[in-house]
Design an enzyme around this catalytic site. Structure first.
Site, PDB file in Angstrom:
ATOM      1  N   PRO A 252       0.831  -1.207   0.000  1.00  0.00           N
ATOM      2  CA  PRO A 252       0.000   0.000   0.000  1.00  0.00           C
ATOM      3  C   PRO A 252       0.861   1.251   0.000  1.00  0.00           C
ATOM      4  O   PRO A 252       1.719   1.429   0.870  1.00  0.00           O
ATOM      5  CB  PRO A 252      -0.769  -0.113   1.321  1.00  0.00           C
ATOM      6  CG  PRO A 252       0.116  -0.928   2.212  1.00  0.00           C
ATOM      7  CD  PRO A 252       0.828  -1.888   1.307  1.00  0.00           C
TER       8      PRO A 252
ATOM      9  N   ARG B  68      14.011  -5.395  -4.808  1.00  0.00           N
ATOM     10  CA  ARG B  68      14.244  -4.734  -6.097  1.00  0.00           C
ATOM     11  C   ARG B  68      14.591  -5.710  -7.214  1.00  0.00           C
ATOM     12  O   ARG B  68      14.726  -5.319  -8.373  1.00  0.00           O
ATOM     13  CB  ARG B  68      15.413  -3.722  -5.964  1.00  0.00           C
ATOM     14  CG  ARG B  68      15.172  -2.650  -4.915  1.00  0.00           C
ATOM     15  CD  ARG B  68      14.050  -1.686  -5.327  1.00  0.00           C
ATOM     16  NE  ARG B  68      13.813  -0.649  -4.328  1.00  0.00           N
ATOM     17  CZ  ARG B  68      12.886  -0.725  -3.361  1.00  0.00           C
ATOM     18  NH1 ARG B  68      12.104  -1.792  -3.253  1.00  0.00           N
ATOM     19  NH2 ARG B  68      12.721   0.268  -2.507  1.00  0.00           N
TER      20      ARG B  68
ATOM     21  N   LYS C 283       0.527  -5.136   9.643  1.00  0.00           N
ATOM     22  CA  LYS C 283       1.663  -4.644   8.843  1.00  0.00           C
ATOM     23  C   LYS C 283       2.529  -3.725   9.695  1.00  0.00           C
ATOM     24  O   LYS C 283       2.030  -2.738  10.241  1.00  0.00           O
ATOM     25  CB  LYS C 283       1.138  -3.868   7.626  1.00  0.00           C
ATOM     26  CG  LYS C 283       2.227  -3.190   6.814  1.00  0.00           C
ATOM     27  CD  LYS C 283       1.659  -2.546   5.564  1.00  0.00           C
ATOM     28  CE  LYS C 283       2.733  -1.934   4.693  1.00  0.00           C
ATOM     29  NZ  LYS C 283       3.214  -0.644   5.187  1.00  0.00           N
TER      30      LYS C 283
ATOM     31  N   HIS D 229       8.066  -0.036   7.082  1.00  0.00           N
ATOM     32  CA  HIS D 229       7.410   1.054   6.344  1.00  0.00           C
ATOM     33  C   HIS D 229       8.383   1.660   5.316  1.00  0.00           C
ATOM     34  O   HIS D 229       8.364   2.859   5.052  1.00  0.00           O
ATOM     35  CB  HIS D 229       6.935   2.129   7.327  1.00  0.00           C
ATOM     36  CG  HIS D 229       5.672   2.835   6.934  1.00  0.00           C
ATOM     37  ND1 HIS D 229       4.476   2.671   7.590  1.00  0.00           N
ATOM     38  CD2 HIS D 229       5.410   3.718   5.950  1.00  0.00           C
ATOM     39  CE1 HIS D 229       3.551   3.449   7.032  1.00  0.00           C
ATOM     40  NE2 HIS D 229       4.098   4.088   6.026  1.00  0.00           N
TER      41      HIS D 229
ATOM     42  N   ASP E 119       7.978  -6.692   3.394  1.00  0.00           N
ATOM     43  CA  ASP E 119       8.285  -5.671   2.380  1.00  0.00           C
ATOM     44  C   ASP E 119       9.474  -4.857   2.835  1.00  0.00           C
ATOM     45  O   ASP E 119       9.906  -4.942   3.983  1.00  0.00           O
ATOM     46  CB  ASP E 119       7.060  -4.809   2.030  1.00  0.00           C
ATOM     47  CG  ASP E 119       6.662  -3.824   3.120  1.00  0.00           C
ATOM     48  OD1 ASP E 119       7.476  -3.525   4.016  1.00  0.00           O
ATOM     49  OD2 ASP E 119       5.509  -3.349   3.067  1.00  0.00           O
ATOM     50  N   GLY E 120      10.048  -4.094   1.881  1.00  0.00           N
ATOM     51  CA  GLY E 120      11.186  -3.239   2.182  1.00  0.00           C
ATOM     52  C   GLY E 120      12.417  -3.641   1.404  1.00  0.00           C
ATOM     53  O   GLY E 120      13.051  -4.646   1.706  1.00  0.00           O
TER      54      GLY E 120
ATOM     55  N   THR F 240      -2.024  -1.186   9.574  1.00  0.00           N
ATOM     56  CA  THR F 240      -0.652  -0.696   9.746  1.00  0.00           C
ATOM     57  C   THR F 240      -0.440  -0.299  11.206  1.00  0.00           C
ATOM     58  O   THR F 240      -1.169   0.533  11.745  1.00  0.00           O
ATOM     59  CB  THR F 240      -0.399   0.499   8.802  1.00  0.00           C
ATOM     60  OG1 THR F 240      -0.616   0.039   7.471  1.00  0.00           O
ATOM     61  CG2 THR F 240       1.021   1.020   8.930  1.00  0.00           C
TER      62      THR F 240
ATOM     63  N   ARG G  59      10.360   4.734   6.505  1.00  0.00           N
ATOM     64  CA  ARG G  59       9.705   6.045   6.565  1.00  0.00           C
ATOM     65  C   ARG G  59       9.177   6.375   7.957  1.00  0.00           C
ATOM     66  O   ARG G  59       8.663   7.455   8.189  1.00  0.00           O
ATOM     67  CB  ARG G  59       8.556   6.087   5.564  1.00  0.00           C
ATOM     68  CG  ARG G  59       9.015   5.913   4.138  1.00  0.00           C
ATOM     69  CD  ARG G  59       7.884   5.540   3.202  1.00  0.00           C
ATOM     70  NE  ARG G  59       6.934   6.588   2.937  1.00  0.00           N
ATOM     71  CZ  ARG G  59       7.104   7.569   2.066  1.00  0.00           C
ATOM     72  NH1 ARG G  59       8.231   7.633   1.379  1.00  0.00           N
ATOM     73  NH2 ARG G  59       6.181   8.481   1.876  1.00  0.00           N
TER      74      ARG G  59
HETATM   75  C1  LIG Z   1       5.366   6.887  -1.052  1.00  0.00           C
HETATM   76  C2  LIG Z   1       4.990   5.847  -0.054  1.00  0.00           C
HETATM   77  C3  LIG Z   1       3.743   5.886   0.538  1.00  0.00           C
HETATM   78  C4  LIG Z   1       3.380   4.908   1.453  1.00  0.00           C
HETATM   79  N1  LIG Z   1       2.127   4.919   1.951  1.00  0.00           N
HETATM   80  C5  LIG Z   1       1.752   3.952   2.810  1.00  0.00           C
HETATM   81  C6  LIG Z   1       0.421   3.907   3.298  1.00  0.00           C
HETATM   82  O1  LIG Z   1      -0.420   4.710   2.935  1.00  0.00           O
HETATM   83  N2  LIG Z   1       0.119   2.930   4.175  1.00  0.00           N
HETATM   84  C7  LIG Z   1       1.034   1.998   4.594  1.00  0.00           C
HETATM   85  O2  LIG Z   1       0.711   1.141   5.407  1.00  0.00           O
HETATM   86  N3  LIG Z   1       2.286   2.002   4.116  1.00  0.00           N
HETATM   87  C8  LIG Z   1       2.658   2.948   3.238  1.00  0.00           C
HETATM   88  N4  LIG Z   1       3.922   2.942   2.731  1.00  0.00           N
HETATM   89  C9  LIG Z   1       4.851   1.837   3.092  1.00  0.00           C
HETATM   90  C10 LIG Z   1       4.737   0.693   2.078  1.00  0.00           C
HETATM   91  O3  LIG Z   1       3.534   0.004   2.243  1.00  0.00           O
HETATM   92  C11 LIG Z   1       5.862  -0.326   2.236  1.00  0.00           C
HETATM   93  O4  LIG Z   1       5.944  -0.730   3.577  1.00  0.00           O
HETATM   94  C12 LIG Z   1       7.224   0.174   1.776  1.00  0.00           C
HETATM   95  O5  LIG Z   1       7.106   1.056   0.683  1.00  0.00           O
HETATM   96  C13 LIG Z   1       8.097  -1.023   1.385  1.00  0.00           C
HETATM   97  O6  LIG Z   1       9.340  -0.633   1.020  1.00  0.00           O
HETATM   98  P1  LIG Z   1       9.855  -0.415  -0.503  1.00  0.00           P
HETATM   99  O7  LIG Z   1       9.302   0.919  -0.920  1.00  0.00           O
HETATM  100  O8  LIG Z   1      11.321  -0.425  -0.331  1.00  0.00           O
HETATM  101  O9  LIG Z   1       9.320  -1.555  -1.348  1.00  0.00           O
HETATM  102  C14 LIG Z   1       4.303   3.898   1.811  1.00  0.00           C
HETATM  103  C15 LIG Z   1       5.564   3.882   1.224  1.00  0.00           C
HETATM  104  C16 LIG Z   1       5.909   4.810   0.280  1.00  0.00           C
HETATM  105  C17 LIG Z   1       7.264   4.730  -0.361  1.00  0.00           C
HETATM  106  C1  LIG Z   2      -0.468   9.589   4.041  1.00  0.00           C
HETATM  107  C2  LIG Z   2       0.712   8.888   4.669  1.00  0.00           C
HETATM  108  C3  LIG Z   2       0.438   8.648   6.110  1.00  0.00           C
HETATM  109  C4  LIG Z   2       1.001   7.640   3.925  1.00  0.00           C
HETATM  110  C5  LIG Z   2       2.183   6.861   4.428  1.00  0.00           C
HETATM  111  O1  LIG Z   2       2.036   5.901   5.136  1.00  0.00           O
HETATM  112  C6  LIG Z   2       3.521   7.214   4.026  1.00  0.00           C
HETATM  113  O2  LIG Z   2       3.723   8.249   3.402  1.00  0.00           O
HETATM  114  O3  LIG Z   2       4.440   6.447   4.357  1.00  0.00           O
END
Ligand SMILES: Cc1cc2nc3c(=O)[nH]c(=O)nc-3n(C[C@H](O)[C@H](O)[C@H](O)COP(=O)(O)O)c2cc1C
Ligand SMILES: CC(C)CC(=O)C(=O)O
Length: 347
Positions: A77, A278, A219, A243, A274-275, A156, A246
């Site tokens: 997501p 690539r 998650k 995440h 996830d994470g 999450t 992030r």
């Molecule tokens: C731009 C962006 C937005 C994300 N938004 C969400 C979100 O709305 N909800 C959530 O549970 N995780 C969010 N995530 C985390 C991703 O679900 C996931 O854990 C992560 O991107 C996995 O790492 P990767 O980008 O290296 O594949 C977000 C990640 C990115 C990069």
């Molecule tokens: C709108 C944000 C809370 C979405 C998210 O989970 C992220 O940007 O990592």
């Protein structure tokens, strides 16, 4: 020229996106130590192939919580797809449907979950939820996800507050542009902001469990003890995730955390990861170490920004081709033939 690796899609996305939007997608928390660690940890692991096992017919499909996926790679997501492409989550869902894999629709999607489902008939959708402080609103969102046909609720749990993302602070990126909003947060004629809830606890998971018959995936589990606790709260799967780096910076790479979580869960429920995935070889490493499947976040965004639905189709297609190729080279006819002894530390 055809783009071959996912890194080439990132370069194309970088050229196309507004710099602040690229930074929002690419960036992470603090010094981005975890963002880098997720990828580097995969590079530090090697695959030890088996030979002479006659692997002509490959089996890459997996069944997860009743949803069949043609490959063990899901769409994680991620928020705000319409910043990357005007069709946004509709395009992503069509590409996921074409790849016959599961897309986890973000609560922060810029297309409503009903419209995502309508745009991609046959798509296998799961819904990602941030439990909101108002239980009635949380329930309303859960009902929408159910009615839209989502097959699981991905809750999450790594975000009691939002991570400190310095790129966004520096760029002054706080809000979506006027013409976009988080469509799943509509409540009558207003759009609620997504609240992060420091008060979130196991009780909320119990309440959700009572509220819906959908399988619940947690998650953002990284500690084996939390994985063990989750089993006592009726969850159907666990997703090892930081995440994408992030949220809390300096959380170790997910691939390094996976074995202890898998051991703690002891096969009771599927463990996803996830994470930093690539390459097809990354997928194999995670599956060999006990993941039932992996999910990709940023690579999907890079495909979407580079070339809309077609770009996401290409990204998922490349990953599938790489998985098949690496499986054959590993002497595995099926993803279930992968086992921990095939992963060795390179350095
Ligand atoms: C731009 C962006 C937005 C994300 N938004 C969400 C979100 O709305 N909800 C959530 O549970 N995780 C969010 N995530 C985390 C991703 O679900 C996931 O854990 C992560 O991107 C996995 O790492 P990767 O980008 O290296 O594949 C977000 C990640 C990115 C990069
Ligand atoms: C709108 C944000 C809370 C979405 C998210 O989970 C992220 O940007 O990592």
């Amino acid at each position: 020229m055809e783009r071959l690796s996912l890194r080439e899609f990132e370069a194309a996305a970088h050229d196309r996106l507004e710099p602040a939007h690229y930074d929002y997608f690419a960036g992470g928390a603090g010094d981005e130590i975890t963002v880098r660690a997720n990828e580097v940890a995969f590079e530090r692991l090697g695959l030890l192939p088996r030979v002479l096992r006659g692997t002509v017919k490959l089996q890459t499909g997996v069944t997860l919580l009743g949803s069949r996926a043609a490959m063990p790679v899901l769409v994680a997501p991620t928020a705000f797809h319409r910043l990357a492409d005007p069709e946004g989550e509709r395009a992503t869902a069509r590409a996921a449907a074409a790849a016959e894999t599961i897309m986890i629709v973000s609560m922060a999607a810029t297309v409503a979950v009903e419209d995502v489902a309508a745009a991609a008939p046959g798509a296998r959708l799961w819904f990602q939820l941030y439990v909101q402080p108002d239980p009635a609103f949380t329930e309303a969102v859960v009902r929408r996800a159910e009615a839209a046909g989502c097959g699981a609720l991905v809750v999450t749990v790594d975000s009691p507050v939002l991570g400190l993302r310095e790129r966004d602070l520096r760029n002054g990126f706080h809000d979506l542009p006027e013409h976009l909003c988080c469509e799943n947060m509509r409540d009558g004629d207003r759009v609620r902001p997504i609240a992060m809830s420091p008060g979130l606890s196991w009780e909320h998971i119990d309440r959700l469990r009572d509220m819906t018959a959908l399988p619940i995936v947690l998650k953002g589990i990284t500690h084996p003890e939390d994985a063990r606790l989750a089993l006592g709260h009726g969850v159907s799967a666990i997703m090892v995730s930081n995440h994408g780096g992030r949220q809390l910076d300096t959380v170790p790479a997910t691939i390094d955390l996976l074995p202890d979580v898998v051991a703690a869960v002891g096969g009771a429920v599927p463990v996803l990861l996830d994470g930093g995935v690539r390459r097809g070889t990354d997928v194999l490493k995670a599956l060999a170490l006990g993941a039932a499947a992996v999910a990709v976040g940023r690579p999907v965004i890079w495909g979407l920004a580079a070339d809309g639905e077609r770009g996401v189709t290409r990204v998922l297609g490349r990953l599938r081709a790489e998985v098949e190729h690496a499986l054959t080279l590993c002497g595995c006819a099926s993803v279930s033939d992968l086992e921990p002894g095939m992963v060795r530390r390179l350095c």
